[in-house]
Design a protein around this motif. Structure first.
Motif, PDB file in Angstrom:
ATOM      1  N   VAL A 155       0.834  -1.202   0.000  1.00 30.92           N
ATOM      2  CA  VAL A 155       0.000   0.000   0.000  1.00 30.92           C
ATOM      3  C   VAL A 155       0.872   1.257   0.000  1.00 30.92           C
ATOM      4  CG1 VAL A 155      -1.677   1.324   1.344  1.00 30.92           C
ATOM      5  CG2 VAL A 155      -2.009  -1.134   1.018  1.00 30.92           C
TER       6      VAL A 155
ATOM      7  N   ARG B  77       2.052   1.684  -3.474  1.00 28.51           N
ATOM      8  CA  ARG B  77       0.945   2.163  -4.316  1.00 28.51           C
ATOM      9  C   ARG B  77       0.814   3.674  -4.170  1.00 28.51           C
ATOM     10  NH1 ARG B  77      -3.859  -2.411  -3.451  1.00 28.51           N
ATOM     11  NH2 ARG B  77      -2.564  -4.153  -4.141  1.00 28.51           N
ATOM     12  N   GLU B  78       0.982   4.119  -2.935  1.00 28.60           N
ATOM     13  CA  GLU B  78       0.882   5.555  -2.683  1.00 28.60           C
ATOM     14  C   GLU B  78       1.964   6.308  -3.454  1.00 28.60           C
ATOM     15  OE1 GLU B  78       0.650   6.490   1.501  1.00 28.60           O
ATOM     16  OE2 GLU B  78       1.631   8.410   1.118  1.00 28.60           O
TER      17      GLU B  78
ATOM     18  N   ALA C  75       0.733   6.316  -7.040  1.00 27.61           N
ATOM     19  CA  ALA C  75      -0.491   7.064  -7.303  1.00 27.61           C
ATOM     20  C   ALA C  75      -0.360   8.548  -6.968  1.00 27.61           C
ATOM     21  CB  ALA C  75      -1.646   6.463  -6.511  1.00 27.61           C
ATOM     22  N   GLU C  76       0.316   8.841  -5.856  1.00 22.27           N
ATOM     23  CA  GLU C  76       0.368  10.229  -5.399  1.00 22.27           C
ATOM     24  C   GLU C  76       1.756  10.841  -5.500  1.00 22.27           C
ATOM     25  OE1 GLU C  76      -1.246  10.227  -1.355  1.00 22.27           O
ATOM     26  OE2 GLU C  76      -3.187  10.789  -2.194  1.00 22.27           O
TER      27      GLU C  76
ATOM     28  N   MET D 175     -11.120   8.925  -7.723  1.00 21.06           N
ATOM     29  CA  MET D 175     -10.947   8.895  -6.263  1.00 21.06           C
ATOM     30  C   MET D 175     -11.327  10.245  -5.658  1.00 21.06           C
ATOM     31  SD  MET D 175      -9.949   6.013  -4.944  1.00 21.06           S
ATOM     32  CE  MET D 175      -9.550   4.405  -5.613  1.00 21.06           C
TER      33      MET D 175
ATOM     34  N   ARG E 185     -14.326  10.907  -3.138  1.00 18.75           N
ATOM     35  CA  ARG E 185     -13.998  11.526  -1.855  1.00 18.75           C
ATOM     36  C   ARG E 185     -14.878  12.753  -1.637  1.00 18.75           C
ATOM     37  NH1 ARG E 185     -13.286  14.974   1.010  1.00 18.75           N
ATOM     38  NH2 ARG E 185     -11.902  16.664   0.518  1.00 18.75           N
TER      39      ARG E 185
ATOM     40  N   TYR F  87      -7.522   4.416   0.582  1.00 19.74           N
ATOM     41  CA  TYR F  87      -6.288   4.066   1.286  1.00 19.74           C
ATOM     42  C   TYR F  87      -5.573   2.911   0.590  1.00 19.74           C
ATOM     43  CZ  TYR F  87      -3.133   2.914   5.116  1.00 19.74           C
ATOM     44  OH  TYR F  87      -2.009   2.673   5.869  1.00 19.74           O
TER      45      TYR F  87
ATOM     46  N   TYR G 232      -4.219   6.176  -2.199  1.00 17.24           N
ATOM     47  CA  TYR G 232      -4.613   7.579  -2.032  1.00 17.24           C
ATOM     48  C   TYR G 232      -4.848   7.887  -0.549  1.00 17.24           C
ATOM     49  CZ  TYR G 232      -4.996   7.365  -7.072  1.00 17.24           C
ATOM     50  OH  TYR G 232      -4.707   7.192  -8.396  1.00 17.24           O
ATOM     51  N   ARG G 233      -3.785   7.715   0.221  1.00 18.86           N
ATOM     52  CA  ARG G 233      -3.902   7.906   1.666  1.00 18.86           C
ATOM     53  C   ARG G 233      -4.351   9.326   2.003  1.00 18.86           C
ATOM     54  NH1 ARG G 233       0.346   9.389   5.401  1.00 18.86           N
ATOM     55  NH2 ARG G 233       1.762   9.174   3.636  1.00 18.86           N
ATOM     56  N   HIS G 234      -3.823  10.291   1.246  1.00 15.17           N
ATOM     57  CA  HIS G 234      -4.185  11.673   1.571  1.00 15.17           C
ATOM     58  C   HIS G 234      -5.652  11.974   1.279  1.00 15.17           C
ATOM     59  CE1 HIS G 234       0.261  11.917   1.441  1.00 15.17           C
ATOM     60  NE2 HIS G 234       0.013  12.591   2.547  1.00 15.17           N
ATOM     61  N   GLN G 235      -6.230  11.226   0.355  1.00 21.16           N
ATOM     62  CA  GLN G 235      -7.670  11.387   0.099  1.00 21.16           C
ATOM     63  C   GLN G 235      -8.488  10.640   1.156  1.00 21.16           C
ATOM     64  OE1 GLN G 235      -9.027  12.836  -2.820  1.00 21.16           O
ATOM     65  NE2 GLN G 235      -7.366  12.781  -4.318  1.00 21.16           N
TER      66      GLN G 235
END
Ligand code: SF4
Lengths: 495, 251
Positions: A394, A397-398, A401-402, A428, A432, B47, B51-54
């Motif tokens: 994860v 992935r972050e 993705a980010e 996303m 959100r 998460y 996209y943890r920040h989202q």
């Protein structure tokens, strides 16, 4: 299946072929399920397994935290015992060093002990390019080498092959490399093993140079250790005059005593054995004519992305790995996709977190690996050094993705989000936003309910990935929150 | 006792029957259920996809909505695991990034009070026989986040075993993932579908009428595979089985 891993397509495409290959699926399913069941039994025999697992984790974490110090100590110990230590920042440098060392002996052949590190740096190919033949002596590794194939498992590199395929490879290829396969070779395990034994014996008796990896390096004594099941490794470690060991820096443990933990957890996790059939250790050189062991010993310590990985707080736990392969054998994704789809000598769950850290996430395959998991957690549960693989997946992935901070070749950098994630990121964000505005969410739900008769059970566009094989659920007439508001949780209406 | 129902966005939108079943079941057991209308999503999909920040504002919203309740009950193992396992981790990460304790402090109150439904029944209410009646053969799939994330253990099985009329059949390869995995199902469709197919084949081999689980996301994937294969088996959420009684069968 020949060739290198460079330029691999992303994992989903690479896996497509394996998923649709019934022979491969059956080979893998049979092998992984057998070893997985045996491992569970071997582990259940120890009532202090949880404590051993924790101890292994602690020892590795401690060593990694002070790796600079232990590496200096290791160099001193190895040197004091008569060995020579070489430092290699990357694969090219490591290969250059080994080629020069072999050339200096005047030999053009080396025998090899199975080693992940030399596969990682592509040593065989580099030696070949320099006119030096490297002979693999591990049975499974030999099968891969003769078949001009790639390894697909950490412990059983030829796990994707069945006996019939192995017989064909031996019959076809052995004569190219040395002693040919016996006439009329069948596919019984005993005959196959005997053919390999005869073929290899020639190599052992002739070889002047051996190349190995190591499972562990003890900083306090400078001792190298290799554990194996066949005994071929031991031949390579004792017969040649010159031994060159190529080892990743993270294989260090501080003291001899630390091995007591790993010599219990490693064999049980990997081959479901209580003890390794062969545990070989060597410290520097021997200088008597009668003793076994090399007269000249070189240790090539490779970094190749390891200190960069160490700089990442979440990701560094991947360096605790003792390459037992237990995570591969329980992974439902590995079982179906096969080892080659991971595009690296490290396949399966550990490969999915190690390769994108050691190599970076720039290539298509490396950017897809962190998604090659359903996050089911089976890998974390079996790992004897408690690497939380889903957590690292994860985390990576972050990064893809980010974007985010990384260390590459010792320099800090901030990665931009990977290409190809724009649509996902937008979706996303929209989701959100809707979740942040319950009113909007509700409007969407109601719209879906009102138009529910028009919802197809299959989808166009990217949604096809879902609906090619599975139906979508029908949209209900009323979302729960509307029902709740209308009836106050059913209180207002007779049941 | 008064609890808040956290239904999850998937159940709210696609599986309202599960929500109604939870309400019916808990009410029957003497629990007062509230459904805070401001609830939305725990942020798990964000998460886990990276996209943890989202996910952070969603987690904060969750805490704002639920902080005051004595207990929060959810019929989803994976959303329960998100709150219990991953909210604390999000707090730690924010701290490690030099953003202070704010996120950790905001999320802390809801973490220990969030229960997956079967956990709440067995551990908090102390019941395994909930007075249900369900005259079918059932096999139980322990979803990964329930099994390994929350450690639900044999709680769901004990609850099912106490249901009158229900015959429980062991599922071969029960511990293996069904292949849903959120966005995994779309990002790796071949592997995901192969895993789903094996799960369905194993379930069929039990000869049961119903495949039961404590998570509708996994059931959506398994059920979608079942209808595509035209199997006779039905996916049913455990809440709907436990809510069913002889006098009041579920709709
Ligand atoms: S990650 Fe853990 S389970 Fe997997 S190979 Fe490494 S030590 Fe073994």
């Amino acid at each position: 299946m020949s060739g290198t891993f460079v330029g691999m397509p992303a994992f989903p495409e690479a896996a497509h072929e394996a998923v649709n290959n019934p022979t491969l699926r059956a080979n893998l399913r049979h092998a992984t399920h057998t070893i997985r069941a045996k491992r569970a039994v071997a582990v259940s025999e120890l009532d202090d397994w949880a404590a051993l697992r924790e101890a292994g984790k602690q020892i590795k974490d401690h060593t990694l935290r002070h790796l600079d110090r232990y590496l200096v100590q290791l160099e001193e110990s190895v040197t004091a015992a008569g060995g020579v230590v070489h430092w290699a920042a990357d694969a090219d440098e490591a290969n250059r060093i080994v080629v020069e060392l072999v050339r200096a002996t005047g030999e053009s052949e080396v025998v090899k002990v199975k080693s992940m590190a030399t596969q990682e740096i592509g040593l065989n190919e580099a030696l070949e390019a320099a006119g030096i033949h490297a002979y693999e002596t591990d049975l499974a590794e030999l099968i891969v080498q003769l078949g001009k194939d790639r390894p697909s498992h950490i412990l059983v590199p030829a796990i994707h092959r069945n006996r019939g395929e192995i017989r064909d490879i031996f019959t076809r290829e052995m004569s190219e490399w040395g002693r040919p396969a016996p006439e009329g070779l069948t596919d019984t395990p005993a005959e196959l093993a005997e053919a390999a034994r005869l073929h290899l014996r020639e190599k052992f008796l002739r070889a002047k140079v051996g190349v190995s990896g190591a499972n562990f390096m003890v900083a306090e004594t400078g001792t190298m250790m290799v554990v194996e099941s066949e005994g071929n490794g031991r031949m390579c470690l004792t017969l040649p005059e010159t031994l060159i060991s190529v080892v990743g820096i993270e294989k260090t443990v501080p003291t001899w005593r630390d091995l007591e933990v790993f010599l219990q957890t490693l064999p049980r996790s990997s081959t479901a054995e209580r003890m390794n059939p062969y545990t070989s250790m060597w410290t520097g050189t021997t200088d008597s004519d009668t003793a076994d062991g090399p007269r000249t010993f070189h240790l090539v310590l490779i970094d190749n992305g390891r200190t960069d990985t160490l700089a990442d707080e979440v990701g560094r736990q991947a360096l605790r790995c003792i390459r037992c392969s237990a995570c591969l054998n329980v992974c439902p994704v590995y079982e179906r996709a096969g080892g080659h789809a991971y595009g690296s000598v490290y396949p399966g769950p550990i490969g999915a977190i190690l390769s994108p850290q050691l190599r970076g996430t720039q290539s298509e395959i490396d950017a897809s690996l962190p998604y090659a998991s359903s996050l089911c957690g089976a890998c974390y549960e079996v790992c004897p050094v408690a690497i939380d693989i889903p957590e690292v997946l994860v985390h990576l992935r972050e990064r893809i993705a980010e974007g985010g901070p990384v260390t590459r070749e010792g320099n800090k950098a901030v990665l931009k989000p990977a290409k190809g994630h724009a649509a996902e990121r937008a979706a996303m964000r929209a989701a959100r936003w809707a979740f942040g505005h319950p009113g909007a969410l509700r409007t969407g739900q109601r719209l879906a309910s009102r138009t529910r008769r028009f919802h197809p059970r299959t989808l166009p566009g990217p949604g096809r990935a879902w609906s090619d094989t599975r139906d979508l659920p029908a949209v209900p007439a009323e979302p729960f929150r509307d029902w709740w508001q209308r009836t106050q949780g059913g209180k207002d209406v007779p049941k | 006792m008064r609890v808040a129902l956290f239904l999850t966005c998937v159940n709210d939108t696609l599986y309202p029957d599960t929500g109604r079943a939870v309400v019916k079941l808990l009410t029957r057991l003497g629990v007062e259920v509230d459904f805070p209308m401001a609830q939305t999503c725990c942020g798990q999909a964000h998460y886990n996809t990276g996209y943890r920040h989202q996910a952070e504002p969603l987690a904060r919203h969750f805490s704002d909505v639920f902080a005051e309740y004595e207990a929060i009950v959810t019929p989803s193992g994976s959303c329960g695991a998100m709150v219990r396992e991953l909210y604390p981790r999000m707090g730690e990460r924010a701290r490690a990034e030099g953003r202070g304790d704010t996120l950790a402090t905001t999320l802390a109150p809801v973490v220990p009070k969030t229960y997956e439904l079967t956990e709440f029944l067995v551990d908090v209410l102390g019941v395994t026989d909930v007075g249900a009646y369900y005259p079918h053969t059932v096999t139980y799939h322990p979803t990964c986040h329930g099994l390994r994330g929350l450690g639900l253990g044999d709680r769901p099985r004990r609850l099912l075993q106490a249901v009158r009329g229900l015959e429980l059949r062991e599922l071969p390869g029960a511990d293996e993932c069904c292949g849903f995995g959120g966005t995994f199902a779309v990002k790796n469709p071949d592997v995901s579908a192969a895993m789903g197919l094996d799960k369905v084949r194993n379930a069929e081999s039990t000869g049961a009428d119903v495949l039961c689980a404590a998570d509708n996301s996994c059931l959506m994937h398994i059920g979608g595979t079942m209808t595509r294969l035209s199997t006779d088996m039905r996916p049913v959420h455990i809440a709907e089985i436990l809510a069913n009684t002889e006098g009041e069968p579920n709709a």
